[in-house]
Design an enzyme around this catalytic site. Sequence first.
Site, PDB file in Angstrom:
ATOM      1  N   GLY A   7       0.848  -1.187   0.000  1.00 17.67           N
ATOM      2  CA  GLY A   7       0.000   0.000   0.000  1.00 17.67           C
ATOM      3  C   GLY A   7       0.880   1.232   0.000  1.00 17.67           C
ATOM      4  O   GLY A   7       1.518   1.540   1.015  1.00 17.67           O
ATOM      5  N   GLY A   9      -0.072   4.508  -1.030  1.00 11.65           N
ATOM      6  CA  GLY A   9      -0.871   5.703  -1.276  1.00 11.65           C
ATOM      7  C   GLY A   9      -0.300   6.908  -0.548  1.00 11.65           C
ATOM      8  O   GLY A   9       0.900   6.964  -0.238  1.00 11.65           O
ATOM      9  N   GLY A  12       0.961   5.500   2.984  1.00 13.13           N
ATOM     10  CA  GLY A  12       1.969   4.459   2.840  1.00 13.13           C
ATOM     11  C   GLY A  12       3.187   4.910   2.063  1.00 13.13           C
ATOM     12  O   GLY A  12       4.334   4.595   2.432  1.00 13.13           O
ATOM     13  N   ARG A  31      -1.102  -1.933  -5.924  1.00 13.28           N
ATOM     14  CA  ARG A  31      -1.875  -2.325  -7.112  1.00 13.28           C
ATOM     15  C   ARG A  31      -1.539  -1.446  -8.301  1.00 13.28           C
ATOM     16  O   ARG A  31      -1.604  -1.890  -9.445  1.00 13.28           O
ATOM     17  CB  ARG A  31      -3.376  -2.232  -6.819  1.00 13.28           C
ATOM     18  CG  ARG A  31      -3.899  -3.300  -5.861  1.00 13.28           C
ATOM     19  CD  ARG A  31      -5.383  -3.154  -5.667  1.00 13.28           C
ATOM     20  NE  ARG A  31      -5.747  -1.826  -5.210  1.00 13.28           N
ATOM     21  CZ  ARG A  31      -6.973  -1.311  -5.283  1.00 13.28           C
ATOM     22  NH1 ARG A  31      -7.957  -2.005  -5.824  1.00 13.28           N
ATOM     23  NH2 ARG A  31      -7.226  -0.102  -4.824  1.00 13.28           N
ATOM     24  N   SER A 121      -1.335   8.534  13.022  1.00 15.14           N
ATOM     25  CA  SER A 121      -1.866   9.868  12.773  1.00 15.14           C
ATOM     26  C   SER A 121      -0.752  10.763  12.247  1.00 15.14           C
ATOM     27  O   SER A 121       0.398  10.633  12.655  1.00 15.14           O
ATOM     28  CB  SER A 121      -2.460  10.464  14.051  1.00 15.14           C
ATOM     29  OG  SER A 121      -2.981  11.756  13.823  1.00 15.14           O
ATOM     30  N   GLY A 123      -1.266  12.230   8.734  1.00 18.37           N
ATOM     31  CA  GLY A 123      -1.731  12.624   7.413  1.00 18.37           C
ATOM     32  C   GLY A 123      -0.589  12.913   6.453  1.00 18.37           C
ATOM     33  O   GLY A 123       0.504  12.343   6.551  1.00 18.37           O
ATOM     34  N   LYS A 173      -6.466   4.826  18.606  1.00 18.10           N
ATOM     35  CA  LYS A 173      -6.569   5.682  17.412  1.00 18.10           C
ATOM     36  C   LYS A 173      -8.026   5.998  17.096  1.00 18.10           C
ATOM     37  O   LYS A 173      -8.345   7.111  16.647  1.00 18.10           O
ATOM     38  CB  LYS A 173      -5.912   4.979  16.217  1.00 18.10           C
ATOM     39  CG  LYS A 173      -6.005   5.745  14.888  1.00 18.10           C
ATOM     40  CD  LYS A 173      -5.415   7.156  14.985  1.00 18.10           C
ATOM     41  CE  LYS A 173      -5.121   7.769  13.631  1.00 18.10           C
ATOM     42  NZ  LYS A 173      -6.188   7.746  12.662  1.00 18.10           N
ATOM     43  N   HIS A 176      -8.968   8.703  19.400  1.00 11.88           N
ATOM     44  CA  HIS A 176      -8.263   9.897  18.916  1.00 11.88           C
ATOM     45  C   HIS A 176      -9.063  10.569  17.816  1.00 11.88           C
ATOM     46  O   HIS A 176      -9.257  11.793  17.810  1.00 11.88           O
ATOM     47  CB  HIS A 176      -6.886   9.476  18.410  1.00 11.88           C
ATOM     48  CG  HIS A 176      -6.176  10.470  17.539  1.00 11.88           C
ATOM     49  ND1 HIS A 176      -6.494  10.670  16.207  1.00 11.88           N
ATOM     50  CD2 HIS A 176      -5.138  11.313  17.788  1.00 11.88           C
ATOM     51  CE1 HIS A 176      -5.710  11.597  15.694  1.00 11.88           C
ATOM     52  NE2 HIS A 176      -4.869  11.996  16.624  1.00 11.88           N
ATOM     53  N   ASN A 177      -9.564   9.785  16.857  1.00 11.59           N
ATOM     54  CA  ASN A 177     -10.313  10.370  15.747  1.00 11.59           C
ATOM     55  C   ASN A 177     -11.664  10.888  16.191  1.00 11.59           C
ATOM     56  O   ASN A 177     -12.165  11.875  15.651  1.00 11.59           O
ATOM     57  CB  ASN A 177     -10.469   9.346  14.629  1.00 11.59           C
ATOM     58  CG  ASN A 177      -9.197   9.164  13.827  1.00 11.59           C
ATOM     59  OD1 ASN A 177      -8.104   9.435  14.323  1.00 11.59           O
ATOM     60  ND2 ASN A 177      -9.311   8.706  12.601  1.00 11.59           N
ATOM     61  N   GLU A 180     -10.976  14.176  17.572  1.00 11.94           N
ATOM     62  CA  GLU A 180     -10.708  15.053  16.431  1.00 11.94           C
ATOM     63  C   GLU A 180     -12.006  15.606  15.839  1.00 11.94           C
ATOM     64  O   GLU A 180     -12.095  16.791  15.505  1.00 11.94           O
ATOM     65  CB  GLU A 180      -9.940  14.255  15.388  1.00 11.94           C
ATOM     66  CG  GLU A 180      -9.578  14.977  14.105  1.00 11.94           C
ATOM     67  CD  GLU A 180      -8.903  14.015  13.136  1.00 11.94           C
ATOM     68  OE1 GLU A 180      -9.537  13.680  12.114  1.00 11.94           O
ATOM     69  OE2 GLU A 180      -7.772  13.580  13.414  1.00 11.94           O
ATOM     70  N   TYR A 181     -13.035  14.753  15.726  1.00 12.91           N
ATOM     71  CA  TYR A 181     -14.340  15.203  15.220  1.00 12.91           C
ATOM     72  C   TYR A 181     -14.857  16.367  16.061  1.00 12.91           C
ATOM     73  O   TYR A 181     -15.332  17.381  15.530  1.00 12.91           O
ATOM     74  CB  TYR A 181     -15.357  14.064  15.288  1.00 12.91           C
ATOM     75  CG  TYR A 181     -15.345  13.084  14.140  1.00 12.91           C
ATOM     76  CD1 TYR A 181     -14.158  12.674  13.536  1.00 12.91           C
ATOM     77  CD2 TYR A 181     -16.529  12.527  13.672  1.00 12.91           C
ATOM     78  CE1 TYR A 181     -14.153  11.757  12.504  1.00 12.91           C
ATOM     79  CE2 TYR A 181     -16.542  11.609  12.641  1.00 12.91           C
ATOM     80  CZ  TYR A 181     -15.350  11.222  12.057  1.00 12.91           C
ATOM     81  OH  TYR A 181     -15.359  10.314  11.041  1.00 12.91           O
TER      82      TYR A 181
END
Length: 301
Positions: A7, A9, A12, A31, A121, A123, A173, A176-177, A180-181
């Site tokens: 992965g 992306g 990754g 992929r 975390s 980004g 995590k 944590h998110n 974050e919201y």
Amino acid sequence: MKIGMIGLGKMGGNMAERLIRGGHGIVGYARHEEAVRALEEKGGTGAGSIGELTGMLDTPRVVWIMVPAGRPVDSVIEELFSHLDKGDIIIDGGNSRYTDTKRRAAALRDAGLNMVDVGTSGGVWGLAEGYSMMVGGEKETVEILRPILETLAPAPDMGWGHVGPSGAGHFVKMVHNGIEYGMMQAFAEGFAIMKAKDEFDIDLHNVSGIWRYGSVVRSWLLDLIADALDGDQELPGIAPFVSDSGEGRWTAIEAIDLGVPAPVISLALSERFRSQNDNSYADRLLAAMRNKFGGHEVKSR
């Protein structure tokens, strides 16, 4: 260390690059061939298949998975299974649900394989700033991975830690998110209130800059707000649609199951749902009720 990365992306690929910069050997598979070529241009080694990737790793093999949560993770693990030996380590660094992680870890443990879950975390900024990592799994296995984690973190002794057994990393995590919201929602509402106060014609970018230094609400989120408002503060071209990737839902569900009140996180999640519905039946019914009991005007569509 030599690590396999499946992965490549936005997360990754950047993590692989940070590891390469830190002196680690990376064998990558994705992929999309262009992602593999991009890794090779940065000094990594590309693989054409999962089997080829594992064949290029030293034992005990370490394979880090960075693919979307859910079935994609299961599919990768199923394919890896036939290419790994006892003592090898699989790391899931995505946003898997912790209950799925516990299930996977138990199945792999029975086969003599080790699994570590790393709630990650940071980004797109993680490449330059480092990643915050919440690690779950056996302590001895986590220690083997210390050189990788210290390289990915903002500093060797900052921003990462072993938080408990398998599943704990993804559980922390998830929470944590959820937090974050709530933080994001509070900032958004506060700036919306200031924007609505026409009397003062407040420069929102100026306010965000003031708050970034010395204020009790200073944060990385506020830094990002300042960046977003540095231009047209009407934010043209951005639709009022806020996606939710699952972790907020899981946090709210967990709070209900545990009997822990979490009104801020739950309301922030509801607001995201609201933004995703541009034809709210509930809002139309509310308007109809106001018309029926008070004769209030109903706006036509």
